[in-house]
Design an enzyme around this catalytic site. Sequence first.
Site, mmCIF file in Angstrom:
data_model
loop_
_atom_site.group_PDB
_atom_site.id
_atom_site.type_symbol
_atom_site.label_atom_id
_atom_site.label_comp_id
_atom_site.label_asym_id
_atom_site.label_seq_id
_atom_site.Cartn_x
_atom_site.Cartn_y
_atom_site.Cartn_z
ATOM 1 N N GLU A 36 0.836 -1.198 0.000
ATOM 2 C CA GLU A 36 0.000 0.000 0.000
ATOM 3 C C GLU A 36 0.878 1.257 0.000
ATOM 4 O OE1 GLU A 36 -2.322 -0.858 3.481
ATOM 5 O OE2 GLU A 36 -3.032 -2.718 2.591
ATOM 6 N N GLU A 90 -4.449 -6.450 2.532
ATOM 7 C CA GLU A 90 -3.294 -7.170 3.075
ATOM 8 C C GLU A 90 -3.287 -8.632 2.649
ATOM 9 O OE1 GLU A 90 -5.192 -5.118 4.941
ATOM 10 O OE2 GLU A 90 -3.765 -3.478 5.133
ATOM 11 N N GLN A 135 1.775 -2.253 5.487
ATOM 12 C CA GLN A 135 2.076 -0.852 5.814
ATOM 13 C C GLN A 135 2.417 -0.635 7.297
ATOM 14 O OE1 GLN A 135 -1.011 2.302 4.956
ATOM 15 N NE2 GLN A 135 0.518 2.752 3.389
ATOM 16 N N PHE A 136 1.663 -1.273 8.164
ATOM 17 C CA PHE A 136 1.965 -1.298 9.601
ATOM 18 C C PHE A 136 1.677 -2.721 10.072
ATOM 19 C CE2 PHE A 136 0.795 3.068 8.719
ATOM 20 C CZ PHE A 136 1.735 3.805 9.412
ATOM 21 N N ASP A 159 0.388 -3.618 12.578
ATOM 22 C CA ASP A 159 -0.937 -3.608 13.207
ATOM 23 C C ASP A 159 -2.002 -4.161 12.250
ATOM 24 O OD1 ASP A 159 -0.409 -1.183 15.550
ATOM 25 O OD2 ASP A 159 0.908 -1.309 13.822
ATOM 26 N N TYR A 160 -1.691 -4.142 10.947
ATOM 27 C CA TYR A 160 -2.681 -4.565 9.941
ATOM 28 C C TYR A 160 -2.308 -5.886 9.270
ATOM 29 C CZ TYR A 160 -3.822 0.184 10.984
ATOM 30 O OH TYR A 160 -4.121 1.319 11.677
ATOM 31 N N ILE A 161 -1.379 -6.589 9.892
ATOM 32 C CA ILE A 161 -0.950 -7.863 9.311
ATOM 33 C C ILE A 161 -1.799 -9.015 9.857
ATOM 34 C CG2 ILE A 161 0.762 -8.661 11.034
ATOM 35 C CD1 ILE A 161 2.683 -9.192 8.671
ATOM 36 N N HIS A 216 -0.947 1.909 15.655
ATOM 37 C CA HIS A 216 0.317 2.079 14.934
ATOM 38 C C HIS A 216 1.474 1.866 15.896
ATOM 39 C CE1 HIS A 216 -2.739 4.284 12.685
ATOM 40 N NE2 HIS A 216 -2.056 3.958 11.601
#
Lengths: 351, 345
Positions: free
Chosen positions: A27, A53, A75-76, A78-80, A121
């Site tokens: 992203e 993702e 991207q972070f 936290d979003y995996i 984040h």
Amino acid sequence: MANMAQAIRLALHYAEENLELKDVFGEDVGPPLGGVFTATQGIKSAWNSPLDERGIIGCAMGIAMTGDRCVAEIQFCDYIFNTIDLLKMVGNTYWTTHGRMPLPLVVMTPVGAGIRGSVYHSHSFDAWASRLPGWKIVMPSNPKDAYGLLLSAIADPNPVLFLKPKALLRVKGKEMIPGEPEGDKVLKSMIDAPVGDRSNWKPKWPKIEDYRVPIGKAEVTRQGEDLTIVSYGRTLPICNTVADELQDKGHSVEVIDLRSIYPYDWQAIKTSVQKTKKVLFVNEDTEVTNFAEHLAYRVGQELFYEIYAAPRVLAAKNLPGIGLHPNLEDNTVPQKPQITEAALDVIGQQP
Amino acid sequence: MAKKKKKNKSTSSHSQQLPLPKNQILELYDLMVKARVLEERLIKIYKSGDAYFWIGGPGEEGFGVPLGLLINKGQGHNHDWLHLHYRCSPTLVAMGMPYIDAIRLIMNKATDINTGGRNFANHYCYPEWNVAPVTSPIEVQYSAAIGTAWAQHRENANGITIVSGGDAGTAEGDFASCLVWASRPGNELPLLITVQNNRWGISTSYDTQHGEQSIADRGKAFGMKTKVINANDPIEGYLGMKECIEYIRKNKKPMLVEFKVSRLYGHSSADGANLRNEEDCIQNLEEKLLNWKLITKEEIKNIRANYEAEAKKATEQARTEGGPEANTLWDHVYVDNENADWRNF
Ligand SMILES: Cc1ncc(C[n+]2csc(CCOP(=O)(O)OP(=O)(O)O)c2C)c(N)n1
């Protein structure tokens, strides 16, 4: 000196020129932004993916099946989490196919606190990642290691997760990357995209050289006799500072930058702990079922009769999140005062 | 074997126009039977206690065999990539997979080349044919398919990517991912997205979960060409598949295609693996072949009997073989058997 974001860019550039790296994607990874931390600015093969993702990890898997090399970014970290079953699958594919289908791919993702990133984040992923057999997991604490580890990761025939401590991405290194031009301004003018319209901008790459940090090899960053601190990522430079400050107070502290979470350098830990007899593990993932608990367990099992204090783990409090206000963040993940206190406490223990 | 006999009959008086050359129809039929006999053998192996679990594709031959016959088989970007699921033995049989591979797999033998005794029946992996590993989590293959199709697109290669899966799984996010990534403006992927609609999840009926008119319709929102094919008529399955593959090869654009199929032995051994009363694509084709006088009842019997004998022989061979040893557990965690056991770090 390059900062870590620039070091990552240099490695990606080196790899697309020399290691047949075909795709760098995720992203906002391609132009115009070049990544939310600018780590992919100017990279020829960088492109923007959909905001998806699962698609990113799936795409990386498919590219790797063809034998092509790619670096995919979440991207972070936290979003995996919505890709966790795909990450498991990446890790088990070579094993499940009995060695028929290797997946040489790299996933990189910013991790950890330190930028006032609030609840979504500031997550860490090292403890989670350590439960993904089949992957190699690395986490640099300085630009030169970031460069050397990323090149090793891209060249590795296995899947490698490259964790980027986001608080360190803009921190300059103390050692030059081989081939890096002298003077910060020079490198910046060559490879940092200008603010504003970048449509005609192209980086001027310095002639950087091959440099690898072997996966699985730790580095002793401070020599000492009274205590071993094992850390990685954001907390590593803090541990170095703590060691320097304690030195002035007459305590000799050894610091190990683990650099690889799996496979990890047990010999480095063992050698050091056999010398200092005391060990403190520091990281910023949550403390319950933390990766360092495995290391502390192993110290207990294998070095029990040689050590003078119970192995200690200092990690983030087992809370559902990291609150935005500094009073909340700074008291959730380890900072200098807590590391100093824990170090002194372990040093002070007598058998 | 069926083919030889039919040669003598090629002069027979079917004046009607055949939808395909006679030898192709007979090859299609022959391979469908070959695939069915394999699945029936796998079920027998499960029922006789030689396997822990069966799941497979009897009833989906009208989709799977045409696919196996029509793809550009081989390794590398210029050949087609297949991301299959656990009902795709007919495709592998049509591609030339020997019975013994499937039988060693279901029996978890050390000689199982697909997984070394590590995984379930019909979880194949043939890198030499661009066949991605079949894995149990529903729909993940639709995400991985994006990657092989992207690599083919990036290299402007001749190969295309084909992905398969069931109807219920299309509710997963990976299906949506596949539609989104396949149709990005300027980067459309050479990707045949197929769904085998057998109208069942495990026990959940299609009618209770799908508000869309047809699954294929979902492609329309992405500007994709779509098609619904009745693969219970294998001729329609073959001709439809051919048209789709040719379209994608020529235009380098994605398609979403729904194939109507049956689930003849239920979901898996977990619900008994017994024959159900559903439309059978092989019977349908047989009726046509008999009508067209391309085959006799005697020949039908012989084809089956020959494959049954072949399957039995392979089963007997596999029975003599051992399982994987415990000391192979750590093999292939990492490439070249680099140590992955922390005890040895
Ligand atoms: C992610 C995931 N959820 C649940 C399951 C358990 N499961 C296996 S098959 C199946 C039904 C799949 O139905 P469909 O997608 O229509 O394919 P079919 O089996 O009918 O071919 C379920 C729920 C699974 N394997 N993976």
